[in-house]
Design a protein around this motif. Structure first.
Motif, short mmCIF file in Angstrom:
data_model
loop_
_atom_site.label_atom_id
_atom_site.label_comp_id
_atom_site.label_asym_id
_atom_site.label_seq_id
_atom_site.Cartn_x
_atom_site.Cartn_y
_atom_site.Cartn_z
N LEU A 45 0.84 -1.20 0.00
CA LEU A 45 0.00 0.00 0.00
C LEU A 45 0.87 1.25 0.00
CD1 LEU A 45 -2.79 -1.04 2.49
CD2 LEU A 45 -3.13 -0.36 0.13
N VAL A 53 -8.66 -0.97 -3.35
CA VAL A 53 -8.12 -2.27 -2.97
C VAL A 53 -9.23 -3.30 -3.12
CG1 VAL A 53 -7.09 -3.66 -1.11
CG2 VAL A 53 -6.51 -1.22 -1.33
N SER A 72 -5.34 -1.28 5.29
CA SER A 72 -5.68 -0.83 3.93
C SER A 72 -6.12 0.63 3.90
CB SER A 72 -6.78 -1.70 3.34
OG SER A 72 -7.98 -1.50 4.05
N ALA A 74 -8.96 1.88 4.93
CA ALA A 74 -10.28 1.83 4.31
C ALA A 74 -11.03 3.15 4.40
CB ALA A 74 -11.12 0.70 4.94
N VAL A 79 -12.31 0.06 -0.42
CA VAL A 79 -11.84 -1.32 -0.26
C VAL A 79 -13.02 -2.24 -0.49
CG1 VAL A 79 -10.82 -3.03 1.30
CG2 VAL A 79 -10.06 -0.64 1.39
N LEU A 99 -15.10 -0.97 5.10
CA LEU A 99 -15.08 -1.51 3.74
C LEU A 99 -16.19 -0.87 2.91
CD1 LEU A 99 -14.47 -5.30 4.45
CD2 LEU A 99 -12.80 -3.51 4.03
#
Length: 194
Positions: A45, A53, A72, A74, A79, A99
């Motif tokens: 990342l 992602v 990530s 998010a 994501v 997410l």
């Protein structure tokens, strides 16, 4: 659809990774990077700084979802996660992790593009709501500061609220500053002298 999007895909199975790449290329997205091990996600990342992602994981657990949401980032980028199974707790954990898409029943090639487009749209909508909420919070804070500054002027100069605001505005205009900046300076000075 932005064809220049950088897409980072987390997929341990090489054949499935190739299917994902093919589906993304068929959808017009060719700037795809693959990570085969979730433990490599954080450094990738940083290295790639993807726009979105996509994660394919058969059986996630709550800890995995929280970890993925954290590493990530998010909250900073969309994501999308494809899983083979889920339950109410895992769905809630996915939402809490931030997410943008949580798709149950596994990854299917024909669903990748619409899911990513939806994830991007949902992410943009949530970001817009966040910006609006931040702006509303800032406006409320500014209003409180201005009201406090008006109160200080009303007490110090024995004037009414309208005159206090007019004085703030005139001072701001004379100094080429915003009313909130003048009000903030006045409140800060009063706190120091207080």
């Amino acid at each position: 659809m932005d064809v220049a999007l950088k897409i980072l895909v987390v997929e341990p199975d090489a054949a499935r990774a190739q299917d994902i790449i093919d589906a993304l290329k068929d959808g017009g997205w060719g700037n795809v990077f693959i990570v085969s091990d979730i433990s490599s996600l954080a450094p990738k990342l940083t290295e790639i700084d993807p726009d979105i992602v996509l994660i394919d994981i058969a059986h996630p657990d709550r800890d995995t979802l929280e970890h993925i949401g954290t590493i990530s980032h998010a909250k900073a980028r969309p994501v999308a996660m494809f899983v083979d199974r889920s339950d109410a707790d895992l769905t809630q954990a996915a939402i809490t992790a931030g997410l943008s898409a949580y798709v149950v029943d596994g990854l299917q090639k024909n669903r990748i593009k619409p899911v990513l487009e939806t994830a991007i749209a949902r992410f943009k909508m949530i970001e817009q709501m966040r910006r609006e909420l931040d702006a509303a919070k800032q406006a409320l804070t500014d209003r409180k500061t201005i009201d406090r500054a008006k109160g200080l002027l009303m007490n110090a100069r024995n004037i009414n609220e309208e005159d206090a605001y007019s004085l703030l505005r005139k001072t701001a205009m004379d100094q080429g500053r915003k009313v909130i900046d003048v009000a903030h300076a006045l409140v800060t000075a009063a706190d120091l002298l207080g």
